[in-house]
Write an enzyme that holds these catalytic residues in place. Sequence first.
Site: not given
Length: 269
Positions: A49, A165
């Site tokens: 990420d 997430e």
Amino acid sequence: MQRAIGVQLQASPEVDPRQELERRRDFLCDAMHESRQTTLVLGISGGVDSTVAGRLAQLAVEKRREQGEQAAFVAMRLPYGVQQDADDADRALAFIQPDEVLDVNIQGASDALLEALESGGLTFTDAHQRDFVLGNIKARQRMVAQYAVAGTRSGLVIGTDQAAEALMGFFTKYGDGACDVAPLTGLSKRQVRLLGQQLGAPAALVDKAPTADLESLAPQKLDEVALGVTYEEIDAFLEAREVSASAFDTIVTTYRRTEHKRRLPITPD
């Protein structure tokens, strides 16, 4: 319900990696233009990420400079003591090629705050609760450091939150969940990896098993262990594909339980 949650999190079943990279790079350029800020700031952990978001940031400031504007990207190393996967962070930085790298160890500040809390009378039920609280302190100290740099350099802080997430509330409120711009919003974990591949990021980083690595008593604890469900199942949920009944229940229960993390502070009616 599955489709409605996906829409709320801006998830799409499929993305065109090349198009998404251009769109998200330009999003960062536009954010700098509209805010009149000249710097992007991001902490680099060595995961996919932050690697993808970091490279997007560098591409964005380079485009701004080509347009005759002042722009720079500051990448930050923010270890707590000695980072066990420091080599991955080094690989990420070598790939991203940021304009500047700042290395700030957050252990002293994090430990000092915890010690001050205990001196002030805070007690914990056991060592695991204490370690969990310290983990959230670490995440928030990292954001304190990034905002200190942004405040000094007329900058915007980049967040690495993506749809997987966000769905699971797997971030620290006002820690890694705090940012000015979130260029990975709406992407499943699989799609973030696709963008990483399109960028040419090292396969070891693109395919790396994710870990928040906030718990000192369980170093390098895998996200999937903490979540109780795999990223493949989370991605399937986001991408409107079929998931098992047990995965569905775990995901929906967690989504509801963490709703407060995705909202602004509660205010009076």
